[in-house]
Design an enzyme around this catalytic site. Structure first.
Site, short mmCIF file in Angstrom:
data_model
loop_
_atom_site.label_atom_id
_atom_site.label_comp_id
_atom_site.label_asym_id
_atom_site.label_seq_id
_atom_site.Cartn_x
_atom_site.Cartn_y
_atom_site.Cartn_z
N GLN A 92 4.75 -1.76 5.48
CA GLN A 92 5.17 -0.94 4.47
C GLN A 92 4.04 0.20 4.34
O GLN A 92 3.05 -0.16 4.76
CB GLN A 92 5.85 -1.51 3.28
CG GLN A 92 6.77 -2.55 3.34
CD GLN A 92 8.10 -2.10 3.43
OE1 GLN A 92 8.36 -0.77 3.08
NE2 GLN A 92 9.32 -2.83 3.37
N CYS A 93 4.59 1.09 3.68
CA CYS A 93 3.26 2.17 3.03
C CYS A 93 2.53 1.25 2.08
O CYS A 93 2.79 0.31 1.59
CB CYS A 93 4.08 3.37 2.42
SG CYS A 93 5.25 4.20 3.63
N GLN A 94 1.64 2.02 1.48
CA GLN A 94 0.70 1.63 0.56
C GLN A 94 0.30 2.54 -0.40
O GLN A 94 0.31 3.60 -0.24
CB GLN A 94 -0.84 1.14 1.14
CG GLN A 94 -0.63 -0.29 1.91
CD GLN A 94 -1.94 -1.09 2.20
OE1 GLN A 94 -2.65 -1.05 1.29
NE2 GLN A 94 -1.89 -1.87 3.18
#
Length: 373
Positions: free
Chosen positions: A45-47
């Site tokens: 996932q993105c952060q």
């Protein structure tokens, strides 16, 4: 099919380079649960990174560690963005290149800009192309206020194509004023939240009322598919206030946990050491007794601080570097003058007094002056 295979091989090779390359703090290894199997791309996932401060503060320390994850110590290399408030305005920097090698990111690192409220995002593309219009944070004007937003996760309710009508949130429907520019479920969700707020409130809501209604909207998004939804997001609504929400989870076949954590730095200040590089700061030498900073991030940025993980379904309002866990806790921020403020959208003439009674705050907190509050 051939293009898809080449794309997958490219990512696998990129991941292998991260696994085998030396680094100051190893984040990925061959035993990591990030890797599903030999043939499939790891599920990432993105952060997110957010900062909320009591006094104007530069974000150089946190940004230095966070940006390393954008292609150096982690594989979030599909763009990055940062937005921070200056008074009623914002400065925004976006780039579809990896944060760890972007000249613009280097500029941000070397230019110690101060703010009360900021958010940043490093992207690992799961929906939408790698291009500038899909880079977070997104921002829109509503009620004469700059609203900012970034997100990590999967939101099945908003998986439609860009040309499909946005889903309605809330019981009341109105005009779809806000619409996405890019192709991500994140931007579609942001626009739907703004549409719901604009439809719901004809006057500016107080912070407790806004807190309460945002929690209802986010729960509605999650309830569409609780098992598949992963929703971690930051929402800024002016120079003082930042909301953070977490419905954490892992994608099918992956043990990579996607949630949110926060830490509050306040007197007495101590040393802090970054996870992603050999960099330590003694905040007691840099901050004064009036300073206080809340840092919100997907994964803790430092080795020697006590980070708090968000509870499932928790919405927290941050103001003055402090977390306000419940809607009624937000009244103190409203009374301090940090609530929504606009010269072009009216406030309810008796709304705050009504909200004080509703959220059971002591009337002694309120000072009446003339016929207003």
């Amino acid at each position: 099919m051939k293009a898809a295979i080449l794309f997958a091989l490219f990512h696998i090779k990129a991941i292998e380079s991260f696994i085998t390359s030396p680094g100051c703090y190893p984040r990925i290894n061959t035993h990591s649960s990030l890797i599903r199997d030999e043939k499939k791309i790891i599920e990432l996932q993105c952060q997110l990174l957010g900062m909320n401060c009591a006094t104007p503060t530069d974000f150089t320390f946190s940004w230095t560690g966070f940006s390393k994850r954008g292609g150096e110590t982690d594989v979030h290399c599909h763009g990055w963005g940062i937005v921070f408030y200056e008074g009623r305005g914002i400065r925004a920097f976006h780039d579809s290149s990896p944060a760890s090698s972007s000249p613009i990111a280097e500029l941000v690192s070397r230019y110690p800009m101060r703010t009360l409220n900021m958010m940043a995002h490093i992207r690992y593309a799961t929906q939408g192309e790698v291009c500038l219009e899909n880079v977070h944070p997104f921002h829109r004007e509503m009620w004469g206020i700059q609203w900012t937003f970034c997100h990590n996760g999967d939101v099945p309710l908003f998986k439609g194509a860009r040309d499909e009508k946005l889903p309605w949130l809330g019981q009341k429907q109105g005009e779809r004023i806000y619409n996405p520019v890019g192709d991500t479920d994140s931007e579609r969700m942001f626009c739907s939240i703004l549409n719901a707020l604009k439809c719901k409130f004809s006057t500016l809501p107080s912070l407790p009322v806004l807190h309460e209604y945002l929690r209802e909207l986010l729960q509605e998004i999650v309830d569409y598919d609780q098992d598949q939804t992963i929703l971690n997001c930051l929402l800024g609504c002016g120079q003082y206030i930042q909301f953070a929400y977490s419905w954490p989870g892992s994608r099918p076949g992956s043990n990579v946990w996607n949630g949110l954590h926060y830490v509050v730095r306040e007197p007495p200040f101590k040393r802090a050491s970054l996870c992603d590089c050999d960099y330590e700061v003694d905040f007691s030498q840099l901050a004064d007794d009036d300073s206080r900073v809340a840092v919100i991030t997907t994964k803790p940025l430092t080795l020697n601080e006590e980070w708090v993980e968000f509870e499932r379904g928790q919405l927290i309002l941050f103001d003055d570097g402090l977390p306000h866990l419940l809607p009624e806790d937000s009244m103190a921020s409203e009374l301090s003058g940090h609530g929504l403020c606009s010269d072009c959208h009216p406030s309810h003439p008796k709304g705050l007094e009504e909200d004080l009674r509703r959220f059971k705050n002591k009337r002694s907190m309120l000072t009446f002056t003339g016929d207003g509050i």
